[in-house]
Scaffold this motif. Structure first.
Motif, short mmCIF file in Angstrom:
data_model
loop_
_atom_site.label_atom_id
_atom_site.label_comp_id
_atom_site.label_asym_id
_atom_site.label_seq_id
_atom_site.Cartn_x
_atom_site.Cartn_y
_atom_site.Cartn_z
N SER A 65 -6.22 6.51 5.30
CA SER A 65 -6.86 7.68 5.93
C SER A 65 -6.15 8.94 5.51
O SER A 65 -4.93 9.03 5.54
CB SER A 65 -6.81 7.54 7.45
N SER A 66 -6.90 9.94 5.13
CA SER A 66 -6.31 11.20 4.69
C SER A 66 -5.80 12.01 5.86
O SER A 66 -4.88 12.81 5.74
CB SER A 66 -7.35 12.02 3.93
N LEU A 67 -6.42 11.84 7.00
CA LEU A 67 -6.01 12.62 8.16
C LEU A 67 -5.62 11.70 9.30
O LEU A 67 -6.34 10.77 9.64
CB LEU A 67 -7.18 13.52 8.62
N ASN A 68 -4.45 11.97 9.86
CA ASN A 68 -4.02 11.23 11.03
C ASN A 68 -4.27 12.06 12.26
O ASN A 68 -4.08 13.26 12.26
CB ASN A 68 -2.52 10.90 10.92
N ALA A 69 -4.73 11.39 13.33
CA ALA A 69 -4.94 12.11 14.58
C ALA A 69 -3.61 12.67 15.06
O ALA A 69 -2.58 12.00 14.98
CB ALA A 69 -5.51 11.16 15.62
N SER A 70 -3.61 13.90 15.53
CA SER A 70 -2.39 14.54 16.00
C SER A 70 -2.13 14.13 17.44
O SER A 70 -2.68 14.70 18.37
CB SER A 70 -2.52 16.06 15.87
N GLU A 71 -1.27 13.13 17.59
CA GLU A 71 -0.95 12.62 18.93
C GLU A 71 -0.31 13.70 19.80
O GLU A 71 -0.51 13.74 21.01
CB GLU A 71 -0.02 11.42 18.82
N GLY A 72 0.49 14.55 19.16
CA GLY A 72 1.22 15.55 19.92
C GLY A 72 0.34 16.51 20.68
O GLY A 72 0.70 16.98 21.77
N TYR A 74 3.86 18.18 26.35
CA TYR A 74 3.72 19.27 25.37
C TYR A 74 2.68 20.29 25.85
O TYR A 74 2.90 21.50 25.78
CB TYR A 74 3.31 18.70 24.02
N LYS A 75 1.54 19.81 26.36
CA LYS A 75 0.48 20.70 26.83
C LYS A 75 0.95 21.54 28.02
O LYS A 75 0.65 22.73 28.11
CB LYS A 75 -0.76 19.89 27.21
N ALA A 76 1.71 20.92 28.92
CA ALA A 76 2.24 21.65 30.08
C ALA A 76 3.22 22.73 29.64
O ALA A 76 3.22 23.85 30.16
CB ALA A 76 2.90 20.68 31.05
N CYS A 77 4.06 22.40 28.66
CA CYS A 77 5.02 23.36 28.11
C CYS A 77 4.29 24.55 27.50
O CYS A 77 4.67 25.70 27.69
CB CYS A 77 5.91 22.68 27.08
N LEU A 78 3.21 24.25 26.75
CA LEU A 78 2.44 25.29 26.08
C LEU A 78 1.79 26.24 27.10
O LEU A 78 1.84 27.47 26.94
CB LEU A 78 1.38 24.63 25.20
N LYS A 89 2.70 13.91 14.99
CA LYS A 89 2.16 15.17 14.47
C LYS A 89 1.63 16.05 15.59
O LYS A 89 1.14 15.56 16.60
CB LYS A 89 1.05 14.90 13.45
N TYR A 90 1.72 17.35 15.35
CA TYR A 90 1.17 18.36 16.27
C TYR A 90 0.28 19.28 15.46
O TYR A 90 0.72 19.85 14.45
CB TYR A 90 2.30 19.17 16.91
N HIS A 91 -0.97 19.42 15.86
CA HIS A 91 -1.93 20.28 15.16
C HIS A 91 -2.04 19.91 13.68
O HIS A 91 -2.13 20.77 12.81
CB HIS A 91 -1.55 21.76 15.34
N GLY A 92 -1.98 18.60 13.41
CA GLY A 92 -2.14 18.10 12.05
C GLY A 92 -0.91 18.20 11.18
O GLY A 92 -0.98 17.88 9.99
#
Length: 345
Positions: free
Chosen positions: A21-28, A34-38, A108-111
């Motif tokens: 697969s060329s693209l991996n889902a960004s688990e982050g 992480y979302k709460a921190c953001l 990964k985060y945001h790809g």
């Protein structure tokens, strides 16, 4: 050793590049911590004890509160670091430190893998290797230029005997253009730098395929060259327009570049197996090393210590590949010139 073995290796890599697969889902992105921190960072302008002054302003530069002179400084603006991107980066680094203590592997985060910035540069190792490749590319082209114009004999009209001179000059310009934008893109990944990097890459790979066909099949008349180049130029141009004005599709672009890259390696590899060119061993070396480059582009792993990943290594191994390429081109110019001079005599 079976001369077709390297070609089988190239075909295997070509199949793998479509299976993997060329693209991996960004688990982050979906990580709740992480979302709460953001969310907290975008409200408070802080990640832990680290706060960002420009988080008091919206990402378009308009002040939310405070005077104009507190807006983001120019040395940060040129990189387009704003409140949101700084929050994303520091939340990512903080979260990865927490995950590392728990024995978890990077995600990964945001790809993108979590890289460590150095003086605001996103991927410093990739930038350094891109700059080195640019320097080696320039040195190779300059050596080729000096060889043709000052060391080898010229025709009475002061033109070179080597029939592919102008084609290699165009290649040098496209290659240096690619490595320049590669360094810029890995310094700061924004939409504009991403488009310029992808566009320059596909232009270089497409032209390299055209050049491989013209040289291997020894096409010297203009009509034959146009017949080969026209459909490939049309395809590459259409693809670049698609990326820039319709959809910036990383997966599609990777497959297009891989297909054209593997095709030219196969062409060079088969030619090296049947030609009597005195420097054919350099072509084999180029093909085998090029296969390693393709493999590193397919194989993906997290950055070691936040700096060196598979793509950074791809940039590193491209440096000797550039040297092998120009070494063969210079030998080819000498060989073709001597052959033509013998025919004239």
């Amino acid at each position: 050793m079976n001369q077709m073995a390297p070609c089988r290796l190239i075909l295997l890599i070509f199949v793998l590049c479509f299976l993997v697969s060329s693209l991996n889902a960004s688990e982050g992105d979906a990580d709740p911590i992480y979302k709460a921190c953001l969310e907290e960072c975008e409200k408070s302008g802080c990640v832990g004890e680290k706060c960002f002054q420009h988080c008091k302003f919206s990402s378009d530069g308009k002040p939310i509160d405070g005077p104009w002179y507190l807006q983001e400084p120019l040395y940060q603006k040129w990189k387009q670091w704003d409140c949101r991107t700084d929050c994303q980066y520091h939340c990512m680094i903080t979260r990865e430190e927490q995950r590392e203590k728990l024995g978890n592997k990077p995600i990964k985060y945001h790809g993108k893998w979590p890289f460590q910035r150095v003086y605001g540069i996103q991927e410093p190792v990739a930038v350094a290797f891109s700059a080195l490749s640019l320097a080696v590319q320039f040195h190779g082209w300059l050596s080729f230029f000096i060889l043709l114009n000052y060391k080898l004999p010229l025709r009475p009209d002061k033109k070179t005997y080597y029939e592919y001179t102008s084609l290699w000059h165009i290649y040098a310009i496209l290659a240096m253009n690619f490595w320049f934008w590669s360094a810029i893109f890995h310094s700061r990944d924004v939409e504009l730098t991403e488009k310029l990097d992808y566009s320059s890459a596909v232009a270089l790979v497409g032209y390299s395929l055209i050049l491989a066909i013209l040289r291997v099949f020894d096409l010297r008349d203009e009509a034959s060259r146009v017949m080969v180049a026209a459909p490939l130029v049309a395809f590459v141009t259409t693809h670049i327009l698609y990326l820039n004005f319709y959809k910036l599709d990383y997966g599609l672009n990777m497959k297009v570049c891989m297909a054209m890259g593997v095709a030219q390696l196969l062409i060079w590899g088969i030619w090296a197996g049947i030609t009597s060119h005195p420097s054919r061993w350099k072509v084999w070396l180029f093909v085998l090393w090029g296969s390693l480059v393709v493999f590193l582009e397919i194989y993906d792993f997290p950055p070691y210590k936040g700096f060196i990943d598979a793509h950074a290594l791809w940039h590193a191994v491209s440096i000797p590949l550039t040297y092998f390429c120009w070494s063969f081109v210079q030998d080819d110019a000498e060989f073709r010139t001597s052959t033509l001079l013998k025919k004239i005599k």
